[in-house]
Design a protein around this motif. Structure first.
Motif, PDB file in Angstrom:
ATOM      1  N   LEU A  11       0.128  -1.572   0.167  1.00 20.85           N
ATOM      2  CA  LEU A  11       0.438   0.352  -0.181  1.00 20.85           C
ATOM      3  C   LEU A  11       1.126   1.806   0.326  1.00 20.85           C
ATOM      4  O   LEU A  11       1.818   1.395   0.445  1.00 20.85           O
ATOM      5  N   THR A 104      -8.401  -1.631  -0.001  1.00 20.66           N
ATOM      6  CA  THR A 104      -7.658  -2.283   0.606  1.00 20.66           C
ATOM      7  C   THR A 104      -8.653  -3.403   0.771  1.00 20.66           C
ATOM      8  O   THR A 104      -8.001  -4.835   1.288  1.00 20.66           O
ATOM      9  N   ALA A 116       1.816  -8.031   4.824  1.00 21.32           N
ATOM     10  CA  ALA A 116       1.348  -6.379   4.171  1.00 21.32           C
ATOM     11  C   ALA A 116       2.841  -5.053   4.462  1.00 21.32           C
ATOM     12  O   ALA A 116       3.089  -5.362   5.315  1.00 21.32           O
ATOM     13  N   VAL A 118       3.250  -1.553   4.318  1.00 21.76           N
ATOM     14  CA  VAL A 118       2.306  -0.402   4.343  1.00 21.76           C
ATOM     15  C   VAL A 118       3.267   0.850   4.534  1.00 21.76           C
ATOM     16  O   VAL A 118       4.331   0.893   5.341  1.00 21.76           O
ATOM     17  N   GLN A 124      -1.996   5.514   4.378  1.00 13.42           N
ATOM     18  CA  GLN A 124      -1.614   3.742   4.593  1.00 13.42           C
ATOM     19  C   GLN A 124      -2.158   3.379   5.731  1.00 13.42           C
ATOM     20  O   GLN A 124      -2.532   2.201   5.742  1.00 13.42           O
ATOM     21  N   GLY A 125      -1.372   3.831   6.736  1.00 17.55           N
ATOM     22  CA  GLY A 125      -0.965   2.738   8.477  1.00 17.55           C
ATOM     23  C   GLY A 125      -2.836   3.038   8.581  1.00 17.55           C
ATOM     24  O   GLY A 125      -3.089   2.630   9.254  1.00 17.55           O
ATOM     25  N   ALA A 128      -4.785   1.121   6.213  1.00 20.89           N
ATOM     26  CA  ALA A 128      -4.428  -0.281   6.775  1.00 20.89           C
ATOM     27  C   ALA A 128      -5.073  -1.550   8.353  1.00 20.89           C
ATOM     28  O   ALA A 128      -5.150  -1.974   8.681  1.00 20.89           O
ATOM     29  N   ALA A 137       1.750  -7.021   9.684  1.00 23.75           N
ATOM     30  CA  ALA A 137       2.028  -5.827   8.887  1.00 23.75           C
ATOM     31  C   ALA A 137       3.121  -5.021   8.627  1.00 23.75           C
ATOM     32  O   ALA A 137       4.395  -5.079   9.980  1.00 23.75           O
ATOM     33  N   LEU A 139       4.952  -1.604   8.597  1.00 24.89           N
ATOM     34  CA  LEU A 139       4.737  -0.448   7.891  1.00 24.89           C
ATOM     35  C   LEU A 139       6.282   0.188   8.283  1.00 24.89           C
ATOM     36  O   LEU A 139       7.305   0.620   8.470  1.00 24.89           O
TER      37      LEU A 139
END
Length: 396
Positions: A11, A104, A116, A118, A124-125, A128, A137, A139
Motif C-alpha cells: 500500500l 484495500t 502487507a 504499508v 496508508q497506515g 491498513a 504488516a 510499516l
C-alpha cells in the motif's frame, strides 16, 4: 496461490504512472525486489495517464479512483504539500480514505495476502489498521508523516498505527526514537532506508568537466523542507571566478516563488524529469547540493533517494547536516556537510569546491563507494528478509 511464493500486498500513495513520468519510484523499485520472495500486488491511488489495472513485470498494480477525475489531484505528488498549496483539496480527503479502505478490503478479499508492506503512517497506515486488522504488516515511514501532523488527535492516531504494526522501518536513528516515543516496541523498529536503483545511474559515464564552468544540480520537490531558497541565496553571494550554473530538477507548490528568487542567476528549472533524463543530469554535474531545512510544519528530510542516486553517480555532494543525511554523508570524506539554513557556510563551501576540481573528484569517488550499501538490490534483500519474518508472526 500463484506459484509457490507467499503473497505480499503493498500500500502506498506515491507510485509512477509510467516509467518516465518523473514521479519518485522508490516504492516501485523496492516492490520489484520484494517480488524475488513474494507474489506482489500494489494498491495505489489513481493518477492521470495510468491504467486502473496493469501487470508491470512481476507486479500486479491496482489503482483506485477517489474523486471525480476533473478535480482528482490530492495524490498527484505529495499529499501534505498538495493540501497546503490548495485548501479546497481538503474536500478530497474523506473520499480518499473511504476509497482506499474499499480498495484495500477488496484486494485483501481477492488476494488473501500473507503479509502487507504499508508505506507511510498516514494515510496508508490508518487505512491498513482498519482494513487489514488480521494481516501481519510492516510499516515504513519516510519522514513527512512522522515529523509533521502532530496535532494531538493525529498523534494519537499515529500511535495506534505504530503499535499495531508487527514491525516498523525508518530512515534514520532520530526517526526510530520518535516512533518508539509514539509507543512502538523498541525491538520492532529498525533503521532501514529506501534503496536507490543505482544500476542505471552508474551505467552512464560522467560528462567531462568544463574548465570555466561549475555545474551544480539540485534534485527534489519544490517545497520548504528541501531548502532550495538557501541554495539560491548562496549562489547570489558567490564571489567572482569560474561561471557557476544550477539546474533544478523537480516541481512543486513553491516553483513560481523560487523562479522569482532566482532571477539574475544562471539557473534552469527543468521540472520533473523521467529517470533516463535525470540520470543524464547526474552524469553532467560537478556538484549535487541537498540544502535541507526544517519546515515550519516540523517536516524534514529523512534520507532522500535523490541524494543516494547522486552519490552513486560519483557527484561531489554538499548537504545539510541533519539526521539521516549525516548518516550517509561523512563530512570531508564522501561529501561536505553544512549547518541547515546557513547561507554563509553554504556559500563558503561552494566557493571552495568551485575552485578545487581535485577535491570534487575525490569526494565524488568516495560517495560512489558509499552508495553501494544503499543499492535497491541490497536494501530490497533486507526488506524481503524482514517481510518474511513479519509474515510468520500471526496477529492474535
Amino acid at each position: 496461490m500463484a506459484g509457490q511464493k507467499p503473497r505480499l500486498l503493498v500500500l502506498a500513495s506515491t507510485f509512477p504512472a509510467h516509467a518516465s513520468d518523473g514521479t519518485p519510484a522508490f516504492v516501485r523499485d523496492l516492490a520489484e525486489r520484494e517480488a524475488a520472495r513474494f507474489d506482489v500486488m500494489v494498491v495505489v491511488p489513481r493518477v492521470p495517464g495510468a491504467p486502473e489495472r496493469e501487470r508491470l513485470g512481476a507486479l500486479e498494480i491496482r489503482r483506485y479512483g477517489y474523486f471525480p477525475r476533473r478535480w482528482e489531484d490530492l495524490a498527484d505528488g505529495a499529499i501534505i504539500e498538495n493540501l497546503r498549496e490548495k485548501r479546497s483539496r481538503w474536500l478530497q480527503v474523506l473520499p480518499f480514505f473511504v476509497a482506499q479502505f474499499i480498495a484495500t478490503r477488496r484486494a485483501a478479499r481477492d488476494w488473501r495476502p500473507d503479509v502487507a508492506h504499508v508505506h507511510w503512517i498516514i494515510p496508508q497506515g490508518v487505512v491498513a489498521r482498519l482494513a487489514l486488522s488480521r494481516t501481519p504488516a510492516l510499516l515504513t515511514t519516510l519522514g513527512g508523516d512522522l515529523y509533521a501532523l502532530n496535532a494531538r488527535p493525529l498523534r494519537a492516531l499515529k500511535s495506534s498505527v505504530v503499535r499495531w504494526a508487527r514491525a516498523v522501518t525508518v530512515m534514520n536513528a532520530e526517526m526510530r526514537e520518535r516512533v518508539i516515543e509514539l509507543g512502538a516496541a523498541p525491538d520492532a523498529v529498525q533503521v532501514l532506508p529506501m534503496g536507490a536503483d543505482l544500476s542505471a545511474v552508474q551505467a552512464v559515464p560522467a560528462v567531462e568537466a568544463e574548465p570555466d564552468r561549475t555545474r551544480i544540480l539540485f534534485v527534489g520537490r519544490l517545497v520548504e523542507k528541501k531548502g532550495l531558497e538557501v541554495l539560491l541565496d548562496a549562489l547570489r553571494e558567490l564571489g567572482s571566478g569560474p561561471t557557476v550554473s544550477l539546474t533544478v530538477v523537480g516541481d512543486g507548490p513553491l516553483r513560481a516563488s523560487l523562479e522569482s528568487r532566482a532571477l539574475g542567476l544562471d539557473v534552469t528549472f527543468a521540472g520533473q524529469l523521467g529517470r533516463a533524463e535525470l540520470v543524464r543530469r547526474y552524469a553532467a554535474c560537478d556538484l549535487a547540493v541537498f540544502p535541507s531545512v526544517l519546515a515550519a510544519s516540523g517536516d524534514k528530510d529523512g534520507l532522500p533517494v535523490a541524494l543516494l542516486e547522486a552519490m552513486a553517480a560519483g557527484c561531489a555532494i554538499v548537504a545539510s547536516d541533519v539526521p539521516g543525511i549525516n548518516e550517509a554523508v561523512e563530512d570531508g570524506v564522501n561529501g561536505v556537510l553544512v549547518p541547515p539554513g546557513d547561507t554563509g557556510r553554504l556559500t563558503e563551501t561552494l566557493d571552495a569546491l568551485v575552485d578545487d576540481p581535485a577535491l570534487r573528484q575525490r569526494l565524488g569517488a568516495a560517495a560512489r563507494e558509499t552508495a553501494e550499501q544503499y543499492s535497491a538490490d541490497a536494501v530490497g534483500a533486507k526488506y524481503g528478509e524482514l517481510l518474511t519474518t513479519v509474515a510468520s508472526v500471526r496477529p492474535s
